[in-house]
Design a protein around this motif. Structure first.
Motif, PDB file in Angstrom:
ATOM      1  N   TYR A 153      27.970  36.902  28.033  1.00  0.00           N
ATOM      2  CA  TYR A 153      28.174  38.317  27.692  1.00  0.00           C
ATOM      3  C   TYR A 153      29.557  38.782  28.119  1.00  0.00           C
ATOM      4  CZ  TYR A 153      27.170  43.339  27.654  1.00  0.00           C
ATOM      5  OH  TYR A 153      27.201  44.697  27.418  1.00  0.00           O
ATOM      6  N   GLU A 154      29.990  38.319  29.288  1.00  0.00           N
ATOM      7  CA  GLU A 154      31.266  38.788  29.846  1.00  0.00           C
ATOM      8  C   GLU A 154      31.648  37.852  30.974  1.00  0.00           C
ATOM      9  OE1 GLU A 154      30.970  40.189  33.070  1.00  0.00           O
ATOM     10  OE2 GLU A 154      32.992  41.015  33.277  1.00  0.00           O
ATOM     11  N   ASN A 155      32.957  37.688  31.232  1.00  0.00           N
ATOM     12  CA  ASN A 155      33.347  36.846  32.375  1.00  0.00           C
ATOM     13  C   ASN A 155      34.697  37.286  32.920  1.00  0.00           C
ATOM     14  OD1 ASN A 155      35.506  34.476  31.445  1.00  0.00           O
ATOM     15  ND2 ASN A 155      34.342  35.341  29.748  1.00  0.00           N
ATOM     16  N   CYS A 156      34.878  37.093  34.202  1.00  0.00           N
ATOM     17  CA  CYS A 156      36.168  37.452  34.810  1.00  0.00           C
ATOM     18  C   CYS A 156      36.319  36.761  36.164  1.00  0.00           C
ATOM     19  CB  CYS A 156      36.306  38.966  34.981  1.00  0.00           C
ATOM     20  SG  CYS A 156      34.995  39.740  35.909  1.00  0.00           S
ATOM     21  N   LEU A 157      37.569  36.735  36.609  1.00  0.00           N
ATOM     22  CA  LEU A 157      37.857  36.273  37.968  1.00  0.00           C
ATOM     23  C   LEU A 157      37.959  37.516  38.840  1.00  0.00           C
ATOM     24  CD1 LEU A 157      38.967  33.766  39.730  1.00  0.00           C
ATOM     25  CD2 LEU A 157      41.170  34.888  39.388  1.00  0.00           C
ATOM     26  N   ARG A 196      33.140  35.109  37.833  1.00  0.00           N
ATOM     27  CA  ARG A 196      31.934  35.917  37.666  1.00  0.00           C
ATOM     28  C   ARG A 196      31.533  35.880  36.193  1.00  0.00           C
ATOM     29  NH1 ARG A 196      30.914  40.716  35.734  1.00  0.00           N
ATOM     30  NH2 ARG A 196      29.584  42.159  36.831  1.00  0.00           N
ATOM     31  N   VAL A 197      30.347  35.386  35.925  1.00  0.00           N
ATOM     32  CA  VAL A 197      29.920  35.242  34.528  1.00  0.00           C
ATOM     33  C   VAL A 197      28.624  36.016  34.319  1.00  0.00           C
ATOM     34  CG1 VAL A 197      29.357  33.603  32.684  1.00  0.00           C
ATOM     35  CG2 VAL A 197      30.902  32.913  34.517  1.00  0.00           C
ATOM     36  N   SER A 198      28.586  36.844  33.275  1.00  0.00           N
ATOM     37  CA  SER A 198      27.366  37.596  32.956  1.00  0.00           C
ATOM     38  C   SER A 198      26.671  36.936  31.768  1.00  0.00           C
ATOM     39  CB  SER A 198      27.701  39.034  32.561  1.00  0.00           C
ATOM     40  OG  SER A 198      28.551  39.594  33.496  1.00  0.00           O
ATOM     41  N   TYR A 199      25.372  36.821  31.886  1.00  0.00           N
ATOM     42  CA  TYR A 199      24.584  36.118  30.860  1.00  0.00           C
ATOM     43  C   TYR A 199      23.485  37.041  30.327  1.00  0.00           C
ATOM     44  CZ  TYR A 199      26.386  31.901  33.268  1.00  0.00           C
ATOM     45  OH  TYR A 199      27.175  30.929  33.854  1.00  0.00           O
ATOM     46  N   GLN A 200      23.140  36.832  29.078  1.00  0.00           N
ATOM     47  CA  GLN A 200      22.051  37.599  28.483  1.00  0.00           C
ATOM     48  C   GLN A 200      21.229  36.685  27.578  1.00  0.00           C
ATOM     49  OE1 GLN A 200      23.034  41.713  26.816  1.00  0.00           O
ATOM     50  NE2 GLN A 200      21.919  40.806  25.134  1.00  0.00           N
TER      51      GLN A 200
END
Ligand code: AKG
Length: 272
Positions: free
Chosen positions: A95-99, A212-216
């Protein structure tokens, strides 16, 4: 799988120890130094048209999965996806990812919040916070309140112009229940987006970087930007079962076709 499911459902978080392979850690660590150094110069970025602009001033560099292939294996670590599958089901997308890191010369604390507060109607998301460095209280470990996700989304406010502007109202946060999630490099903190979390402002010589990784799951497919990237599952049968309706073109496409037909008819009449 059951243990992961129960812990994530009851506590709202889970720590997976030593799951990032050593080889990948050293590649990513060296690369991260270079990415941070370049991003700090705030250079023109051709990818900013598709992805979010890096915010080196806030210690957040976005979409490293898409920008740097070396981060892709991290988002697909089997132990992390197994834990996620226990709560999201077999189909999972990025869904989204960042350092996230803590620039030393900045106000680098992160106030109490829940993730994606402004999108409460979307399906639940889980976040994997992957420690690239050893993370302790001294260099800014994440603070979490176990079980706080069970209250759902809490009242929040936005502080315009501030880093990490969406914050849960202070009266909803019982800091006495907070614990520090101290991690060794290679550990991963997996948490429900509604788990209350924050981190202190620190002035440490030791770096504190995390991917940081967001998953759905596939209950609805959308991302804030870019395109959803399937990381597990997504078989044709699963898609057909979840989305059984025949394809109807979006209204705009239909309007475009109608406009072109009218245009063609108009030309023919003019010529006649
Ligand atoms: O890195 C931090 O200190 C906070 C990160 C955070 O809030 C998050 O991952 O949602």
């Amino acid at each position: 799988m059951d243990r992961c499911h129960n812990t994530l459902c009851e506590q709202g978080y889970l720590i997976l120890r030593s799951v990032i392979p050593a080889g990948e850690m050293s590649v990513v660590r060296g690369l991260t130094d270079r990415i941070v150094a370049c991003a700090s110069r705030n250079l023109e970025d051709p990818f900013a048209k598709y992805y979010l602009r890096h915010r080196a001033d806030q210690g957040t560099l976005y979409d490293l999965y898409q920008r740097h292939p070396e981060f892709q294996p991290l988002a697909k670590i089997p132990a992390v996806l197994d834990a996620l599958e226990s709560v999201l089901g077999p189909d999972i997308f990025l869904y989204e990812n960042c350092l996230v890191y803590k620039p030393r010369d900045r106000r680098n604390g992160v106030p109490w919040h829940q993730d994606f507060l402004s999108r409460p109607d979307e399906p639940v998301k889980y976040i994997a916070w992957m420690a690239i460095d050893n993370v302790t209280r001294a260099n800014g470990a994440m603070k979490i309140i176990p079980g706080s996700h069970l209250k759902g989304f809490l009242p929040w406010h936005r502080v315009k112009g501030e880093t990490h502007h969406d914050r849960v109202n202070p009266e909803c946060v019982d800091e006495s229940k907070a614990i520090h999630a101290e991690l060794a490099a290679g550990d991963v903190l997996v948490f429900n987006q509604m788990l209350l979390h924050s981190s202190d402002e620190v002035d440490s010589e030791l770096p504190r970087r995390a991917f940081r990784v967001s998953y759905q799951g596939f209950d609805a497919i959308s991302t804030p930007r870019g395109t959803p990237i399937v990381l597990r599952g997504g078989t044709p049968e699963s898609l057909a079962q979840r989305f059984p309706n025949p394809y109807t073109p979006p209204v705009q496409v239909k309007e475009d076709i109608a406009r072109r037909c009218l245009h063609a008819i108009g030309w023919r009449l003019l010529k006649a």
